[in-house]
Design an enzyme around this catalytic site. Sequence first.
Site, short mmCIF file in Angstrom:
data_model
loop_
_atom_site.label_atom_id
_atom_site.label_comp_id
_atom_site.label_asym_id
_atom_site.label_seq_id
_atom_site.Cartn_x
_atom_site.Cartn_y
_atom_site.Cartn_z
N ARG A 149 0.86 -1.19 0.00
CA ARG A 149 0.00 0.00 0.00
C ARG A 149 0.89 1.24 0.00
O ARG A 149 1.96 1.26 0.62
CB ARG A 149 -0.92 0.03 1.23
CG ARG A 149 -2.02 -1.03 1.21
CD ARG A 149 -3.06 -0.71 0.15
NE ARG A 149 -4.17 -1.66 0.16
CZ ARG A 149 -4.25 -2.74 -0.59
NH1 ARG A 149 -3.23 -3.04 -1.40
NH2 ARG A 149 -5.29 -3.53 -0.53
N HIS A 206 -0.71 0.04 -10.08
CA HIS A 206 -1.37 -0.88 -9.13
C HIS A 206 -1.83 -2.15 -9.86
O HIS A 206 -3.01 -2.53 -9.79
CB HIS A 206 -2.56 -0.21 -8.44
CG HIS A 206 -2.91 -0.85 -7.13
ND1 HIS A 206 -3.42 -0.13 -6.06
CD2 HIS A 206 -2.84 -2.14 -6.71
CE1 HIS A 206 -3.64 -0.96 -5.05
NE2 HIS A 206 -3.29 -2.18 -5.42
#
Length: 309
Positions: A224, A272
């Site tokens: 993250r 991502h």
Amino acid sequence: MRILLHRADGVTEPWVRDFASVLPQAEVVLWQEGVPFAPCDYAVMWSPPAGLLKQLDGVKAIFVTGAGVDALLKFGDSLPPVPIIRLGDAGMAIQMAEYVAHAVLRYFRRFDEYERQARRGVWNPLPQFDKAQFTVGVMGMGMLGRRVLDALAHFGFPLRGWSRTQKEIEGVTCFAGEDGLDEFLRGTRVLVCMLPLTPDTTNLLARANLSKLPEGAYVVNVARGAHVAEPDLLTLIRAGHIAGATLDVFRNEPLPGPHPFWEEPRITITPHMSAMTLPGESVAQIAGKIGALERGEPVADVVDRARGY
């Protein structure tokens, strides 16, 4: 049986099709803002809008379509007191292993430097790094982290791992907790972050810890964005202490156009995509767990809300 489905990307058709195939007795309900509907038995989501929460009354369990659950747990006590169940793998582990192995090999074989040389028209063979000194350290040794370590072991890199609690993995030097973090960092040439995002791990990779990496270290973040203090990482790269970073996750996504990371050639950016959720594998796993719950059997991958994973 009614299953509430929410996809932040709006791509629902493959999920509806796969649920119809493996759970034909189930009705899949697509959430829409302001559109009321009858209560559902289960919910399938990852990063829901706050307005969806009131539709969760009566659900028996919430399935998270990913390995990380921070995007759901941020709602805290607004969530119903039912099991929250994450995906165990569903095809993500091999993707993560591919991504991290590529990043590590790219740095070890100095392909990042050769790419920069080629753009300048420079032909200059570089000295090979000593693999015995090219230790790869993985932060987070859950299912995905272990799969990455397995992939890297094939290439003969010295491996180490760090986790919240002590683990024992053959061929991996393991460290745990605050007491083991400094030693882990000081001996790690390529740092791979695969930690769950919790209050304890937010900003864990700020200047104080990143500076403990040896000079010329690399950072790979596939967990993250909030694990990394972005200005600190950029400062250490520009100062030469960190030689480069491969980043798949960011505090703000998509990464804004004016962000200085875009202009730093030693930072590799991907959108991502290190481990994409695969609908078919995910639906099959969710359907199996729904069947177990309906029979009163235990299921794996139930989230510990206190720990955050």
